[in-house]
Design an enzyme around this catalytic site. Structure first.
Site, PDB file in Angstrom:
ATOM      1  N   SER A 140       0.843  -1.200   0.000  1.00 17.83           N
ATOM      2  CA  SER A 140       0.000   0.000   0.000  1.00 17.83           C
ATOM      3  C   SER A 140       0.876   1.247   0.000  1.00 17.83           C
ATOM      4  CB  SER A 140      -0.852  -0.007   1.278  1.00 17.83           C
ATOM      5  OG  SER A 140      -1.615   1.168   1.381  1.00 17.83           O
ATOM      6  N   TYR A 153      -2.358  -0.342  10.670  1.00 13.31           N
ATOM      7  CA  TYR A 153      -2.424  -0.787   9.270  1.00 13.31           C
ATOM      8  C   TYR A 153      -1.139  -0.393   8.531  1.00 13.31           C
ATOM      9  CZ  TYR A 153      -4.029  -1.269   4.432  1.00 13.31           C
ATOM     10  OH  TYR A 153      -4.145  -1.617   3.097  1.00 13.31           O
TER      11      TYR A 153
HETATM   12  O1  NJP Z   1     -10.344  -5.414  -0.103  1.00  9.83           O
HETATM   13  P1  NJP Z   1     -11.601  -6.405  -0.020  1.00  9.83           P
HETATM   14  P2  NJP Z   1      -9.316  -5.097  -1.286  1.00  9.83           P
HETATM   15  N1  NJP Z   1      -7.785 -14.928   5.226  1.00  9.83           N
HETATM   16  O2  NJP Z   1     -12.069  -6.256   1.396  1.00  9.83           O
HETATM   17  C1  NJP Z   1      -9.573 -11.529   1.937  1.00  9.83           C
HETATM   18  C2  NJP Z   1      -4.872  -3.814  -0.072  1.00  9.83           C
HETATM   19  N2  NJP Z   1      -5.178  -2.399  -0.274  1.00  9.83           N
HETATM   20  O3  NJP Z   1      -9.567  -5.895  -2.481  1.00  9.83           O
HETATM   21  O4  NJP Z   1     -11.599 -14.263   3.460  1.00  9.83           O
HETATM   22  C3  NJP Z   1      -7.944 -14.994   3.907  1.00  9.83           C
HETATM   23  O5  NJP Z   1     -12.539  -6.143  -1.118  1.00  9.83           O
HETATM   24  C4  NJP Z   1     -11.066 -11.381   1.724  1.00  9.83           C
HETATM   25  O6  NJP Z   1     -11.663 -12.671   1.583  1.00  9.83           O
HETATM   26  P3  NJP Z   1     -12.565 -13.416   2.707  1.00  9.83           P
HETATM   27  C5  NJP Z   1      -5.464  -4.433   1.161  1.00  9.83           C
HETATM   28  O7  NJP Z   1      -4.707  -4.148   2.324  1.00  9.83           O
HETATM   29  C6  NJP Z   1      -6.463  -1.991  -0.438  1.00  9.83           C
HETATM   30  O8  NJP Z   1      -9.278  -3.631  -1.422  1.00  9.83           O
HETATM   31  O9  NJP Z   1     -13.494 -14.233   1.895  1.00  9.83           O
HETATM   32  N3  NJP Z   1      -8.414 -14.009   3.148  1.00  9.83           N
HETATM   33  C7  NJP Z   1     -11.137 -10.665   0.398  1.00  9.83           C
HETATM   34  O10 NJP Z   1     -11.115 -11.575  -0.665  1.00  9.83           O
HETATM   35  C8  NJP Z   1      -5.406  -5.907   0.787  1.00  9.83           C
HETATM   36  O11 NJP Z   1      -4.151  -6.437   1.077  1.00  9.83           O
HETATM   37  C9  NJP Z   1      -6.729  -0.637  -0.592  1.00  9.83           C
HETATM   38  O12 NJP Z   1     -13.215 -12.370   3.531  1.00  9.83           O
HETATM   39  C10 NJP Z   1      -8.744 -12.879   3.798  1.00  9.83           C
HETATM   40  C11 NJP Z   1      -9.855  -9.850   0.388  1.00  9.83           C
HETATM   41  O13 NJP Z   1      -8.979 -10.365   1.405  1.00  9.83           O
HETATM   42  C12 NJP Z   1      -5.616  -5.899  -0.721  1.00  9.83           C
HETATM   43  O14 NJP Z   1      -5.415  -4.557  -1.137  1.00  9.83           O
HETATM   44  C13 NJP Z   1      -5.686   0.258  -0.625  1.00  9.83           C
HETATM   45  C14 NJP Z   1      -8.611 -12.711   5.175  1.00  9.83           C
HETATM   46  C15 NJP Z   1     -10.123  -8.394   0.717  1.00  9.83           C
HETATM   47  O15 NJP Z   1     -10.966  -7.852  -0.233  1.00  9.83           O
HETATM   48  C16 NJP Z   1      -6.985  -6.337  -1.184  1.00  9.83           C
HETATM   49  O16 NJP Z   1      -7.966  -5.539  -0.568  1.00  9.83           O
HETATM   50  C17 NJP Z   1      -4.390  -0.191  -0.438  1.00  9.83           C
HETATM   51  C18 NJP Z   1      -8.124 -13.798   5.901  1.00  9.83           C
HETATM   52  N4  NJP Z   1      -8.006 -13.782   7.223  1.00  9.83           N
HETATM   53  C19 NJP Z   1      -4.153  -1.527  -0.277  1.00  9.83           C
HETATM   54  N5  NJP Z   1      -9.013 -11.457   5.498  1.00  9.83           N
HETATM   55  C20 NJP Z   1      -8.105  -0.108  -0.773  1.00  9.83           C
HETATM   56  N6  NJP Z   1      -9.119  -0.930  -1.035  1.00  9.83           N
HETATM   57  O17 NJP Z   1      -8.281   1.115  -0.677  1.00  9.83           O
HETATM   58  C21 NJP Z   1      -9.395 -10.863   4.363  1.00  9.83           C
HETATM   59  O18 NJP Z   1      -3.395   0.697  -0.440  1.00  9.83           O
HETATM   60  N7  NJP Z   1      -9.233 -11.712   3.335  1.00  9.83           N
END
Ligand code: NJP
Length: 260
Positions: A140, A153
Site C-alpha cells: 500500500s 495498518y
Molecule cells: O479489499 P476487499 P481489497 N484470510 O475487502 C480476503 C490492499 N489495499 O480488495 O476471506 C484470507 O474487497 C477477503 O476474503 P474473505 C489491502 O490491504 C487496499 O481492497 O473471503 N483471506 C477478500 O477476498 C489488501 O491487502 C486498498 O473475507 C482474507 C480480500 O482479502 C488488498 O489490497 C488500498 C482474510 C479483501 O478484499 C486487497 O484488498 C491499499 C483472511 N483472514 C491496499 N481477510 C483499498 N481498497 O483502498 C481478508 O493501499 N481476506
C-alpha cells in the site's frame, strides 16, 4: 501466461477477484483462496464457463499458519508447481493508536504480514529450485507514508514492503521476480471494515481507484521484472517527497494527511 499456475489469496472479492478475472482471460490456471468459499465457487463457475481454464478453490484463512501449510501442500499435490503467487489477502481498521485493541493489532499483523510471509515461505523452495516464478505482494502507499488513524495498518504495510524488498534481493540470482503493489484508495469492500464512519471514503472519493484498473496493472506486471507498482503516481510522488522532507511535509500537508 497461458497454462501457468497462478495462486491468489483473498480472491473472493475486491482486487483479488478482479486479478483472477483478468488472469483467466490470458488462459492461466487459477487457484483461488479465501475464507468465503461460496464466493470463490461462484467465481470458479463463471471463469471456467467463459474461459475454459482450470480453476481450483480452497478455503483458507491466512491468519492460520497450519491451514496455510495444509492448503499449499494440497495445491502442490493436486495441481503442481506454482508459477505466480499473488499475496493479496488483507484488511485494515482505521483508528487512532490509543483506541486500537490488541485483537485488532494481532489480527492485522497475522493476516497482512505473517500470513503473507507464511504463504511466500511455502512457494520459495520450489521457485528457487526451478529458478522460475513471481511473487506479487499487495502492500500500500500506507506502507510508504503512515497517516493518522492508520498507525497499525501502516505498520503492517511497512513490514510487507521491508520483507518484499529484502526478498527481491535474495531471489535476484534465482530468476524469481518480486513485485510490490502500492495503491492509494481503491473502491472495494475494504472500507466496510476500515472506515466504518465513511469519513475517509467521503474525503478521497475524487481520486478513488477502480479495482479493475489496479488489477490490470498487476496482471500486466506478471512474469516481468517490475519492481513496484505505485498508483496513482502523484500519490507516490508525495511518499518520495515525504522521505526527503518529513517535517516540512507533515506541517504543510497536515489537513490532507488527516483525511481519515
Ligand atoms: O479489499 P476487499 P481489497 N484470510 O475487502 C480476503 C490492499 N489495499 O480488495 O476471506 C484470507 O474487497 C477477503 O476474503 P474473505 C489491502 O490491504 C487496499 O481492497 O473471503 N483471506 C477478500 O477476498 C489488501 O491487502 C486498498 O473475507 C482474507 C480480500 O482479502 C488488498 O489490497 C488500498 C482474510 C479483501 O478484499 C486487497 O484488498 C491499499 C483472511 N483472514 C491496499 N481477510 C483499498 N481498497 O483502498 C481478508 O493501499 N481476506
Amino acid at each position: 501466461m497461458k497454462g501457468k499456475n497462478i495462486v491468489i489469496t483473498g480472491a473472493s472479492g475486491g482486487i483479488g477477484a478482479e486479478i483472477a478475472k483478468l488472469c483467466a482471460e490470458s488462459g492461466a490456471n487459477l487457484v483461488l483462496l479465501a475464507r468465503s468459499v461460496d464466493k470463490l465457487k461462484q467465481l470458479q463457475i463463471n471463469l471456467e464457463e467463459y474461459h475454459h481454464i482450470q480453476v481450483d478453490v480452497f478455503k483458507l484463512d491466512v491468519s492460520d499458519t497450519d491451514q496455510i501449510k495444509e492448503v499449499f501442500e494440497q495445491i502442490f499435490e493436486q495441481i503442481g508447481d506454482i508459477d505466480i503467487l499473488v499475496n493479496n489477502a488483507g484488511f485494515g481498521v482505521f483508528r487512532e493508536a490509543h483506541e486500537a485493541t490488541l485483537d485488532e493489532m494481532k489480527g492485522m499483523f497475522n493476516v497482512n504480514v505473517i500470513g503473507l510471509m507464511a504463504c511466500t515461505s511455502m512457494v520459495l523452495p520450489k521457485m528457487r529450485e526451478r529458478r522460475f516464478g513471481h511473487i506479487i505482494n499487495i502492500a500500500s502507499q500506507a506502507g510508504k507514508l503512515a497517516t493518522p488513524k492508520s498507525s497499525v495498518y501502516s505498520a503492517t504495510k511497512h513490514a510487507v514492503l521491508g520483507y518484499t524488498n529484502a526478498l527481491r534481493m535474495e531471489l535476484d540470482d534465482y530468476n524469481v521476480q518480486v513485485t510490490s503493489v502500492n495503491p492509494g484508495p481503491i473502491a472495494t469492500n475494504f472500507f466496510n471494515i476500515a472506515d466504518e464512519q465513511g469519513t475517509y471514503v467521503k474525503n478521497v472519493q475524487k481520486f478513488m481507484l477502480e479495482p479493475g484498473y489496479v488489477a490490470q496493472k498487476v496482471v500486466d506486471s506478471m512474469l516481468t521484472k517490475t519492481r513496484e507498482i505505485n498508483l496513482p503516481r502523484w500519490m507516490n510522488m508525495g511518499s518520495v517527497v515525504y522521505v526527503l522532507f518529513p517535517r516540512l511535509f507533515e506541517r504543510i500537508g497536515k489537513r490532507v494527511l488527516n483525511s481519515k
